[in-house]
Scaffold this active site. Structure first.
Site, PDB file in Angstrom:
ATOM      1  CB  CYS A  48      41.311 -15.376  25.549  1.00  0.00           C
ATOM      2  SG  CYS A  48      42.593 -16.167  26.890  1.00  0.00           S
ATOM      3  CG  HIS A 317      43.059 -12.533  28.884  1.00  0.00           C
ATOM      4  ND1 HIS A 317      42.095 -13.160  28.630  1.00  0.00           N
ATOM      5  CD2 HIS A 317      42.751 -11.198  28.366  1.00  0.00           C
ATOM      6  CE1 HIS A 317      41.164 -12.718  27.912  1.00  0.00           C
ATOM      7  NE2 HIS A 317      41.685 -11.178  27.695  1.00  0.00           N
TER       8      HIS A 317
END
Length: 370
Positions: A48, A317
């Site tokens: 990510c 994330h």
């Protein structure tokens, strides 16, 4: 186990399709920009950090245009840049308006070239951005050097660049490079000496309940050099007390600002996240420019933000929010959603230090209006 994996992938693809269809309906056929595509990127195990930066760069139009132009040049041997150009071209030439693309070739090349990214741990998005831009610049400079050696440059046989000279700037430099000037003023003789330093992005310290403008002013605060840190003045020919400050001498076309949200805590023996609330406006003008700066009143518009979600550099994330034409989109790996401009405020950070887990702006991309 294999059957479960297949079922899981099928369910994921169905979800992606439903998400893409919903996005297309929400934007509407009349409002959907001509020749624009919104494609999520598949996550290959904690990639990510890479996906969010790639989406941000794709929506920095000057950068996208240069990468796509590179793709149209005669085929070159595979590199990180050719893989990036293939990925951008794949997105830009899709028949569908929205969907999902696996950046497998790019990720494979990245892991092959740099062992730092050759694992399934969470990496730092800023480190990746830095590595990517510098690697592309190196590739372009090496290709230009090879062209000169092979006598393929249009300006004839004269090679104006010897081995010891500074390489010509590439389009990466033309887009992202700015110049800082480090001014030091001797407090005894008042002589000012300055030293220039180029940058592709600016890293700024963050403070609670402030703005990016405040952080940039702090970046240029005057520092007093005294005691054991005295400055050696060439005029006085001795160490003297001095004032030192950093100012922006040349503003880049795209200003990439890195908010230093990860701080090493001695008592914890690890980095922790500073989830401070730092407001970043949709429009920005820099006030910490030097007196001899070119176009010091240049106005910038926010075009992309890489957001860190979580409590630390190796946990959490990354997502990206980008501006495309007149609306904003959120890219969360393979998921793409349209969001209101007001929703950007959710990514400023937290007013309370109690909860370290936050979704906060980490890298800001501002594009010049001229």
């Amino acid at each position: 186990m294999e059957i479960l994996m297949t079922v899981s992938k099928f369910a994921s693809i169905c979800t992606m399709g439903a998400n893409a269809s919903a996005l297309e309906k929400e934007i509407g056929p009349e409002q959907f920009p001509v020749n624009e595509h919104y494609f999520g990127l598949v996550n290959f195990g904690n990639t990510c950090y890479c996906n969010s930066v790639l989406q941000a760069l794709y929506f920095c139009r000057p950068f996208r245009d240069k990468v796509l132009a590179y793709k149209s040049q005669p085929r070159k041997k595979e590199s990180l840049l050719t893989c990036l150009a293939d990925l951008f071209h794949s997105i830009a030439t899709q028949k569908k308006k929205v969907g999902v693309i696996p950046p497998k070739k790019f990720i494979t090349r990245l892991r092959k070239e740099n062992e730092l990214f050759d694992n399934y741990m969470q990496q730092d998005a800023h480190e990746f951005l830095n590595y990517l831009l510098n690697t592309i610049a190196d590739i372009l400079q090496e290709e230009r050097k090879q062209e000169k050696q092979n006598g393929r440059l249009r300006n004839g046989d004269v090679d104006s660049e010897d081995n010891n000279s500074t390489p010509d700037p590439t389009w990466v430099h033309e887009i992202f490079q700015g110049t800082l000037t480090n001014e030091t003023r001797c407090l005894t003789c008042e002589t000012i000496s300055s030293k220039d330093e180029d940058f592709l992005d600016l890293s700024v310290d963050v403070e609670q309940n402030t703005s990016i403008t405040h952080c940039l002013r702090g970046f240029s605060n005057t520092e007093t050099l005294c005691s054991e840190y005295k400055y050696y003045c060439e005029e006085c020919r001795s160490k003297q007390e001095a004032h030192k400050r950093m100012k922006v001498k040349k503003l880049p076309m795209i200003l990439a600002l890195h908010l230093k949200r990860f701080k090493y805590m001695d008592q914890l023996h690890r980095y922790t996240k500073l989830s401070y609330r730092v407001v970043f406006p949709l429009e920005l003008r820099l006030f910490n420019t030097s007196g001899d700066a070119t176009n010091p009143d240049r106005m910038y518009d926010l075009v992309a933000v890489v957001v860190h979600c979580g409590s630390g550099p190796n946990r959490g994330h990354y997502i990206a929010i980008v501006k495309s034409h007149d609306f904003w989109l959120l890219f969360d790996d393979d998921i793409v959603e349209k969001i209101d401009a007001q929703a950007i405020e959710e990514f400023y950070g937290l007013t309370s230090d109690i909860s370290k887990n936050s979704e906060s702006g980490y890298i800001l991309f501002y594009q010049s209006r001229d």
